[in-house]
Design a protein around this motif. Structure first.
Motif, PDB file in Angstrom:
ATOM      1  N   GLY A  75       0.838  -1.206   0.000  1.00  0.00           N
ATOM      2  CA  GLY A  75       0.000   0.000   0.000  1.00  0.00           C
ATOM      3  C   GLY A  75       0.870   1.252   0.000  1.00  0.00           C
ATOM      4  O   GLY A  75       2.102   1.174  -0.043  1.00  0.00           O
ATOM      5  N   GLN A  76       0.185   2.411   0.078  1.00  0.00           N
ATOM      6  CA  GLN A  76       0.923   3.668  -0.049  1.00  0.00           C
ATOM      7  C   GLN A  76       1.861   3.922   1.128  1.00  0.00           C
ATOM      8  O   GLN A  76       3.054   4.186   0.942  1.00  0.00           O
ATOM      9  CB  GLN A  76      -0.066   4.820  -0.171  1.00  0.00           C
ATOM     10  CG  GLN A  76       0.642   6.114  -0.440  1.00  0.00           C
ATOM     11  CD  GLN A  76      -0.330   7.268  -0.619  1.00  0.00           C
ATOM     12  OE1 GLN A  76      -1.400   7.308   0.002  1.00  0.00           O
ATOM     13  NE2 GLN A  76       0.032   8.189  -1.471  1.00  0.00           N
ATOM     14  N   ASP A  82       0.642   4.837  -7.167  1.00  0.00           N
ATOM     15  CA  ASP A  82       1.429   4.785  -5.925  1.00  0.00           C
ATOM     16  C   ASP A  82       2.760   4.072  -6.161  1.00  0.00           C
ATOM     17  O   ASP A  82       3.789   4.452  -5.614  1.00  0.00           O
ATOM     18  CB  ASP A  82       0.654   4.057  -4.806  1.00  0.00           C
ATOM     19  CG  ASP A  82      -0.490   4.915  -4.273  1.00  0.00           C
ATOM     20  OD1 ASP A  82      -0.538   6.112  -4.624  1.00  0.00           O
ATOM     21  OD2 ASP A  82      -1.335   4.384  -3.525  1.00  0.00           O
ATOM     22  N   GLY A  85      -9.565   1.990  -2.694  1.00  0.00           N
ATOM     23  CA  GLY A  85     -10.097   2.981  -1.748  1.00  0.00           C
ATOM     24  C   GLY A  85      -9.732   2.543  -0.339  1.00  0.00           C
ATOM     25  O   GLY A  85      -8.605   2.102  -0.102  1.00  0.00           O
ATOM     26  N   GLY A  87       0.297   0.713   6.248  1.00  0.00           N
ATOM     27  CA  GLY A  87      -0.616   1.571   6.990  1.00  0.00           C
ATOM     28  C   GLY A  87      -1.846   0.718   7.277  1.00  0.00           C
ATOM     29  O   GLY A  87      -2.414   0.129   6.362  1.00  0.00           O
ATOM     30  N   THR A 123      -5.396  -1.067   0.862  1.00  0.00           N
ATOM     31  CA  THR A 123      -4.484  -2.091   0.339  1.00  0.00           C
ATOM     32  C   THR A 123      -3.558  -2.675   1.408  1.00  0.00           C
ATOM     33  O   THR A 123      -3.496  -3.894   1.602  1.00  0.00           O
ATOM     34  CB  THR A 123      -3.643  -1.504  -0.824  1.00  0.00           C
ATOM     35  OG1 THR A 123      -4.539  -1.060  -1.843  1.00  0.00           O
ATOM     36  CG2 THR A 123      -2.718  -2.541  -1.411  1.00  0.00           C
ATOM     37  N   GLY A 124      -2.830  -1.812   2.114  1.00  0.00           N
ATOM     38  CA  GLY A 124      -1.885  -2.305   3.116  1.00  0.00           C
ATOM     39  C   GLY A 124      -2.606  -3.015   4.253  1.00  0.00           C
ATOM     40  O   GLY A 124      -2.209  -4.102   4.694  1.00  0.00           O
ATOM     41  N   SER A 125      -3.687  -2.397   4.706  1.00  0.00           N
ATOM     42  CA  SER A 125      -4.457  -2.929   5.828  1.00  0.00           C
ATOM     43  C   SER A 125      -4.975  -4.344   5.543  1.00  0.00           C
ATOM     44  O   SER A 125      -4.898  -5.234   6.391  1.00  0.00           O
ATOM     45  CB  SER A 125      -5.620  -1.968   6.082  1.00  0.00           C
ATOM     46  OG  SER A 125      -6.502  -2.462   7.023  1.00  0.00           O
ATOM     47  N   GLU A 132      -8.404  11.057  11.517  1.00  0.00           N
ATOM     48  CA  GLU A 132      -8.505  10.525  10.154  1.00  0.00           C
ATOM     49  C   GLU A 132      -9.833   9.779   9.940  1.00  0.00           C
ATOM     50  O   GLU A 132     -10.088   9.274   8.852  1.00  0.00           O
ATOM     51  CB  GLU A 132      -7.317   9.605   9.840  1.00  0.00           C
ATOM     52  CG  GLU A 132      -6.005  10.367   9.725  1.00  0.00           C
ATOM     53  CD  GLU A 132      -4.870   9.521   9.197  1.00  0.00           C
ATOM     54  OE1 GLU A 132      -4.596   9.564   8.000  1.00  0.00           O
ATOM     55  OE2 GLU A 132      -4.257   8.791  10.007  1.00  0.00           O
ATOM     56  N   PHE A 170       3.570   1.990  14.943  1.00  0.00           N
ATOM     57  CA  PHE A 170       3.868   3.422  14.864  1.00  0.00           C
ATOM     58  C   PHE A 170       2.531   4.152  14.814  1.00  0.00           C
ATOM     59  O   PHE A 170       1.665   3.827  13.992  1.00  0.00           O
ATOM     60  CB  PHE A 170       4.685   3.746  13.604  1.00  0.00           C
ATOM     61  CG  PHE A 170       5.084   5.203  13.536  1.00  0.00           C
ATOM     62  CD1 PHE A 170       6.261   5.633  14.114  1.00  0.00           C
ATOM     63  CD2 PHE A 170       4.267   6.135  12.910  1.00  0.00           C
ATOM     64  CE1 PHE A 170       6.628   6.981  14.080  1.00  0.00           C
ATOM     65  CE2 PHE A 170       4.619   7.486  12.874  1.00  0.00           C
ATOM     66  CZ  PHE A 170       5.809   7.906  13.453  1.00  0.00           C
ATOM     67  N   VAL A 228      -2.191  15.473   9.006  1.00  0.00           N
ATOM     68  CA  VAL A 228      -1.447  14.206   9.134  1.00  0.00           C
ATOM     69  C   VAL A 228      -0.668  13.919   7.858  1.00  0.00           C
ATOM     70  O   VAL A 228       0.498  13.530   7.895  1.00  0.00           O
ATOM     71  CB  VAL A 228      -2.407  13.029   9.447  1.00  0.00           C
ATOM     72  CG1 VAL A 228      -1.639  11.721   9.552  1.00  0.00           C
ATOM     73  CG2 VAL A 228      -3.160  13.285  10.729  1.00  0.00           C
ATOM     74  N   HIS A 244       3.613  13.183   7.024  1.00  0.00           N
ATOM     75  CA  HIS A 244       4.080  11.821   6.731  1.00  0.00           C
ATOM     76  C   HIS A 244       5.598  11.729   6.591  1.00  0.00           C
ATOM     77  O   HIS A 244       6.215  10.836   7.167  1.00  0.00           O
ATOM     78  CB  HIS A 244       3.422  11.278   5.451  1.00  0.00           C
ATOM     79  CG  HIS A 244       2.002  10.849   5.669  1.00  0.00           C
ATOM     80  ND1 HIS A 244       1.105  10.711   4.654  1.00  0.00           N
ATOM     81  CD2 HIS A 244       1.340  10.511   6.803  1.00  0.00           C
ATOM     82  CE1 HIS A 244      -0.061  10.323   5.144  1.00  0.00           C
ATOM     83  NE2 HIS A 244       0.051  10.201   6.442  1.00  0.00           N
ATOM     84  N   MET A 270       7.367  11.983   9.884  1.00  0.00           N
ATOM     85  CA  MET A 270       7.077  10.803  10.710  1.00  0.00           C
ATOM     86  C   MET A 270       7.863   9.594  10.193  1.00  0.00           C
ATOM     87  O   MET A 270       8.411   8.812  10.965  1.00  0.00           O
ATOM     88  CB  MET A 270       5.575  10.498  10.701  1.00  0.00           C
ATOM     89  CG  MET A 270       4.756  11.588  11.356  1.00  0.00           C
ATOM     90  SD  MET A 270       3.067  11.096  11.722  1.00  0.00           S
ATOM     91  CE  MET A 270       2.298  11.263  10.161  1.00  0.00           C
TER      92      MET A 270
HETATM   93  P1  GDP Z   1      -3.446   2.037   1.120  1.00  0.00           P
HETATM   94  O1  GDP Z   1      -2.567   2.565   0.014  1.00  0.00           O
HETATM   95  O2  GDP Z   1      -4.828   1.700   0.656  1.00  0.00           O
HETATM   96  O3  GDP Z   1      -2.818   0.905   1.860  1.00  0.00           O
HETATM   97  O4  GDP Z   1      -3.677   3.209   2.143  1.00  0.00           O
HETATM   98  P2  GDP Z   1      -2.608   4.098   2.902  1.00  0.00           P
HETATM   99  O5  GDP Z   1      -1.302   3.408   2.989  1.00  0.00           O
HETATM  100  O6  GDP Z   1      -2.626   5.468   2.304  1.00  0.00           O
HETATM  101  O7  GDP Z   1      -3.259   4.087   4.345  1.00  0.00           O
HETATM  102  C1  GDP Z   1      -3.858   5.171   4.937  1.00  0.00           C
HETATM  103  C2  GDP Z   1      -3.236   5.353   6.291  1.00  0.00           C
HETATM  104  O8  GDP Z   1      -1.832   5.390   6.138  1.00  0.00           O
HETATM  105  C3  GDP Z   1      -3.613   6.685   6.917  1.00  0.00           C
HETATM  106  O9  GDP Z   1      -3.645   6.501   8.321  1.00  0.00           O
HETATM  107  C4  GDP Z   1      -2.489   7.606   6.506  1.00  0.00           C
HETATM  108  O10 GDP Z   1      -2.292   8.684   7.407  1.00  0.00           O
HETATM  109  C5  GDP Z   1      -1.322   6.654   6.550  1.00  0.00           C
HETATM  110  N1  GDP Z   1      -0.223   6.992   5.637  1.00  0.00           N
HETATM  111  C6  GDP Z   1      -0.242   7.097   4.283  1.00  0.00           C
HETATM  112  N2  GDP Z   1       1.008   7.383   3.812  1.00  0.00           N
HETATM  113  C7  GDP Z   1       1.821   7.455   4.914  1.00  0.00           C
HETATM  114  C8  GDP Z   1       3.206   7.703   5.102  1.00  0.00           C
HETATM  115  O11 GDP Z   1       3.990   7.921   4.177  1.00  0.00           O
HETATM  116  N3  GDP Z   1       3.659   7.691   6.395  1.00  0.00           N
HETATM  117  C9  GDP Z   1       2.838   7.469   7.475  1.00  0.00           C
HETATM  118  N4  GDP Z   1       3.367   7.477   8.692  1.00  0.00           N
HETATM  119  N5  GDP Z   1       1.538   7.202   7.314  1.00  0.00           N
HETATM  120  C10 GDP Z   1       1.031   7.204   6.068  1.00  0.00           C
END
Ligand code: GDP
Length: 393
Positions: A9-10, A43, A69, A106, A111-113, A142, A167, A179, A183, A186
């Protein structure tokens, strides 16, 4: 400690990229390979240091590279369906040279979740090495959906990995700060801690004067048994070397050739240890709920005072009420800082996890009520099932 890294994921990809940048900047070598996965092609394109051939798009038959999404259930389904494709990410990687596998994600998004725990489960079936998650919790502002996703995903991630380094975005975004805008900073904080931890397990005894350098088995033993861990870090800048005749108490007392004063070095190490534990942890938690700990003191070898390291280790033992706190040093001859990293393993009480959990339960209850209303029936209340029951928060 050599690690084979996966970013899902992102957030997962961004943090992985940041770790590679930190590794490069510090001239270290602990990442044996890096693979990024996503359902969104933009991404993957946005990554910097993850090699092009290691960027894997999955679920493309269903979502055509547009992402899922915040639908983590869909992401889990797609990852399961494309599991062979995910596993091909390690083709060509020197997997046997890795001491551990690391999966970044994340936990609040889609995706990541959803996919990170699925990847962990499949890697677990094949490889002997421990598999660690690096799970990013969303900040409270959020939204409830992110908390609901995170509570579910954290539970599964803990179940299918050997440990999750947590984290908390909520603890690291400054008040009033967006937030997303935070990023990058952080990510820097997180990868500095992980980088120091892994690099410390890479120092060989030969060629250094470190008498008790940390090795990878100590990191693995601290994480053994599973759970969620948190990491603290603090550093103190050292005075310019006074070899050219500057002031030194030890010099005045006629002590050896090194200009390092023993008292100063003991004070610095014990103070930084307290700051590391009592300052901002990657996941705020009740320190006394940790089951195990590891204290790593880094800096120029002449500053790594054994008595101080032992004192720091004992202090962390007292704070955590755990008899299993390891300690060691990480000699960095060129450094101008003394730094102390404290890893607390298997923490069982964290207000932030409790908050994510209760927001998730509420969001789930609301969702079921709405569904039941729509169907004209009473809702069945098992909303607590969405949350992690391993923690006694
Ligand atoms: P995915 O691409 O569908 O897995 O979604 P994201 O990775 O964007 O997940 C969203 C969560 O990740 C939210 O809580 C965001 O604040 C967090 N997030 C997205 N990018 C970053 C990053 O580069 N660093 C950190 N610490 N959190 C991130």
């Amino acid at each position: 400690m050599k690690v084979l890294c996966f970013g899902v994921g992102q957030a997962g990809g961004n943090v992985l990229d940041a770790l590679l940048r930190y590794e490069q900047r510090t001239n270290a070598d602990y990442v044996v390979d890096a693979v990024a996965y996503n359902t969104a092609s933009t991404d993957l394109r946005g990554l910097d240091l993850v090699p092009e051939e290691n960027r894997i798009l999955f679920g493309a038959d269903e979502v055509s590279g547009h992402g899922v999404g915040a639908d983590n259930e869909l992401a889990a389904e797609l990852a399961e369906r494309d599991s062979q494709q995910l596993l091909r990410g390690t083709d060509g990687s020197p997997t046997s040279t890795a001491d551990a596998f690391l999966i970044f994600a994340g936990l609040g998004g889609g995706t990541g979740s959803g996919a990170a725990p699925v990847l962990a489960k499949h890697l677990q079936r094949i490889y002997e090495q421990p598999i660690y998650g690096v799970g990013i919790l969303p900040a409270a502002d959020e939204g409830a959906l992110y908390s609901r996703n995170a509570a579910r995903s954290l539970k599964t991630f803990v179940d299918v990995t050997d440990h999750v380094f947590a984290f908390d975005n909520g603890a690291w975004a400054h008040t009033g700060e967006d937030v997303a805008a935070a990023h990058d900073s952080m990510n820097e904080e997180l990868v500095r801690r992980l980088g120091i931890l892994f690099a410390s397990g890479e120092v060989s005894e030969s060629g250094t004067v470190g008498e008790s350098v940390v090795d990878s088995s100590e990191i693995i033993n601290t994480l053994r048994g599973g759970g969620i861990s948190t990491i603290g870090y603090a550093a103190s800048e050292l005075p310019e070397s006074d070899d050219d005749g500057g002031f030194s108490i030890k010099g005045l007392l006629g002590g050896g050739s090194s200009s390092v004063d023993e008292l100063d070095s003991i004070n610095r190490i014990t103070t930084q240890t307290r700051k590391a534990v009592l300052g901002r942890l990657t996941l705020p938690c009740d320190v006394d709920s940790a089951s195990r700990g590891l204290v790593v003191v880094s800096g120029p070898p002449e500053w790594l005072n054994r008595k101080a390291i032992e004192r720091s280790r004992t202090w962390v033992e007292e704070q955590t009420a755990s008899m299993e706190v390891r300690g060691g040093d990480y000699p960095l001859p060129e450094s101008d800082h003394v730094g102390v990293l404290v890893l607390l393993g298997d923490v069982s009480r964290s207000d932030r996890v409790a908050e994510v959990r209760s927001t998730a339960v509420e969001a789930e209850r609301d969702r079921r009520d709405r569904e039941a209303n729509d169907a004209g029936a009473d809702s069945e209340d098992d909303s607590e099932a969405v949350v992690d029951d391993r923690l006694d928060t």
